[in-house]
Motif scaffolding. Structure first.
Motif, PDB file in Angstrom:
ATOM      1  N   UNK A  71      57.135  15.815  38.177  1.00 45.74           N
ATOM      2  CA  UNK A  71      57.564  14.483  38.614  1.00 45.74           C
ATOM      3  C   UNK A  71      59.011  14.523  39.112  1.00 45.74           C
ATOM      4  N   UNK A  72      59.855  15.288  38.404  1.00 51.32           N
ATOM      5  CA  UNK A  72      61.240  15.399  38.862  1.00 51.32           C
ATOM      6  C   UNK A  72      61.308  16.124  40.204  1.00 51.32           C
ATOM      7  N   UNK A  75      60.517  13.681  42.776  1.00 54.51           N
ATOM      8  CA  UNK A  75      61.662  12.809  43.031  1.00 54.51           C
ATOM      9  C   UNK A  75      62.691  13.515  43.903  1.00 54.51           C
ATOM     10  N   UNK A 169      57.042   1.816  29.205  1.00 54.63           N
ATOM     11  CA  UNK A 169      57.791   2.552  30.224  1.00 54.63           C
ATOM     12  C   UNK A 169      56.972   2.687  31.504  1.00 54.63           C
ATOM     13  N   UNK A 170      55.647   2.810  31.353  1.00 53.10           N
ATOM     14  CA  UNK A 170      54.784   2.870  32.540  1.00 53.10           C
ATOM     15  C   UNK A 170      54.911   1.589  33.354  1.00 53.10           C
ATOM     16  N   UNK A 172      57.262  -0.673  33.139  1.00 56.45           N
ATOM     17  CA  UNK A 172      58.642  -0.826  33.597  1.00 56.45           C
ATOM     18  C   UNK A 172      58.918   0.010  34.829  1.00 56.45           C
ATOM     19  N   UNK A 173      58.401   1.242  34.841  1.00 57.88           N
ATOM     20  CA  UNK A 173      58.623   2.097  36.006  1.00 57.88           C
ATOM     21  C   UNK A 173      57.964   1.502  37.243  1.00 57.88           C
ATOM     22  N   UNK A 174      56.762   0.937  37.061  1.00 56.48           N
ATOM     23  CA  UNK A 174      56.091   0.303  38.199  1.00 56.48           C
ATOM     24  C   UNK A 174      56.916  -0.856  38.732  1.00 56.48           C
ATOM     25  N   UNK A 176      60.152  -1.423  38.383  1.00 62.78           N
ATOM     26  CA  UNK A 176      61.439  -1.027  38.962  1.00 62.78           C
ATOM     27  C   UNK A 176      61.239  -0.366  40.316  1.00 62.78           C
ATOM     28  N   UNK A 177      60.225   0.464  40.438  1.00 66.34           N
ATOM     29  CA  UNK A 177      60.075   1.238  41.669  1.00 66.34           C
ATOM     30  C   UNK A 177      59.337   0.497  42.762  1.00 66.34           C
TER      31      UNK A 177
ATOM     32  N   UNK B  76      60.093   8.994  33.200  1.00 65.37           N
ATOM     33  CA  UNK B  76      59.382   8.049  34.071  1.00 65.37           C
ATOM     34  C   UNK B  76      60.310   6.956  34.552  1.00 65.37           C
ATOM     35  N   UNK B  77      60.992   6.309  33.595  1.00 70.42           N
ATOM     36  CA  UNK B  77      61.883   5.213  33.970  1.00 70.42           C
ATOM     37  C   UNK B  77      63.050   5.739  34.802  1.00 70.42           C
ATOM     38  N   UNK B  79      63.136   8.319  36.891  1.00 69.05           N
ATOM     39  CA  UNK B  79      62.738   8.596  38.275  1.00 69.05           C
ATOM     40  C   UNK B  79      62.517   7.288  39.038  1.00 69.05           C
ATOM     41  N   UNK B  80      61.946   6.279  38.353  1.00 72.58           N
ATOM     42  CA  UNK B  80      61.763   4.985  39.018  1.00 72.58           C
ATOM     43  C   UNK B  80      63.113   4.390  39.410  1.00 72.58           C
TER      44      UNK B  80
END
Lengths: 195, 102
Positions: A71-72, A75, A169-170, A172-174, A176-177, B76-77, B79-80
């Motif tokens: 994932x990194x 990114x 966190x899943x 939240x990531x959705x 935020x991104x 995860x957070x 990278x977002x």
């Protein structure tokens, strides 16, 4: 008897960990730093195997090297010209930071190496502990079976909290991104800030 | 070659942690900082597993599993956030993301 790992394997894995970690923090191309991180994670998985934490070694390869590191790398590829040797902008203040980190290392090493840790032979691994469900955990070394019982017997609440944390966190990531259509996006091309 | 004991693993963990700290302090790129953070997580995990094996006590391994799960959530957070910052600034240099600086 006290556990006695193979010295050759330890020194090989330690050299790999230290070398790859140095590459992570010093590599001039960001993508190479990401690849070096994968190498570090694999070497740490090998150290877990050396410590007979088989389940953790597998989790390290699957979750860390397989998911987090990839994932990194994604990114990096999404935000960065991959092979751009961004020499100037990648690191800052190397000497101050190096001095600080050497001081930290001295403190940590002095603290750990001057202490006498209460190590114990293998036979003392909680011999009286049996899970509530009544199964006998046979092996003395940290087996997968014993670990599973441990997760569900005294560590039930943290186990459930971690699943809630991952769900949060899943989401939240959705959030935020996600692209916000109301906001204008910055134009393409690197925007240099006026000094 | 002397026998490998707990102190060897702790020293390796200390070296790994300091390398991670160095990366966090020196890198400007946000993703490079995240990579260095992973190094620090791994140093802590290595210490936990070494203690769990030499004490011996299974709880260290359980704690390491939790650390890996929390690290996954953090990555995860992180990278977002990085992608969101990139979308707004077109770069992810941490020392230039200072819009809210007073």
């Amino acid at each position: 008897m006290i556990y006695d790992p193979n010295p050759v394997a330890f020194w090989l894995l330690a050299a790999m960990v230290a070398g790859c970690a140095l590459a992570v923090v010093r590599a001039r191309k960001l993508f190479h730093a990401g690849l070096a991180l994968v190498g570090t994670l694999f070497a740490v998985a090998g150290l877990y195997g050396l410590l007979q934490a088989w389940f953790l070694a597998a989790v390290q390869v699957l979750v860390y090297a397989g998911a987090i590191a990839i994932m990194l790398l994604f990114a990096i590829m999404l935000t960065h010209n991959m092979m751009n040797p961004d020499l100037k902008s990648l690191t800052t203040q190397p000497w101050t930071a190096a001095a600080l980190c050497l001081m930290l290392l001295a403190i940590l090493l002095g603290g750990t190496l001057s202490s006498t840790w209460q190590t114990a032979p293998d036979t003392t691994l909680s011999p009286t502990w049996t899970p509530k469900c009544g199964f006998q955990v046979a092996e003395a070394i940290p087996s997968v079976q014993a670990l599973g019982f441990r997760l569900l017997d005294p560590f039930t609440l943290p186990f459930e909290m971690v699943s809630v944390l991952i769900l949060v966190s899943l989401i939240g990531a959705l959030v935020v991104a996600r692209r916000n259509p109301a906001l204008p996006e910055a134009p393409e091309g690197r925007e240099e800030k006026a000094p | 070659m002397s026998a490998i004991g707990l102190n060897h693993f702790l020293a390796l963990g200390a070296v790994l942690f300091c390398l991670g700290t160095y990366g966090v302090l020196t890198r400007r790129n946000a993703i490079a900082v995240l990579l260095s953070l992973e190094l620090m997580f791994n140093a802590v995990n290595l210490n936990l597993v070494a203690f769990a094996r030499f004490m011996p006590n299974l709880d260290g391994v359980v704690l390491a599993v939790f650390v890996i799960a929390v690290a996954a959530a953090e990555a995860t957070v992180g990278v977002a956030l990085v992608l969101s910052i990139y979308r707004n600034f077109r770069h992810i240099d941490l020392d230039q993301v200072d819009t809210m600086k007073g």
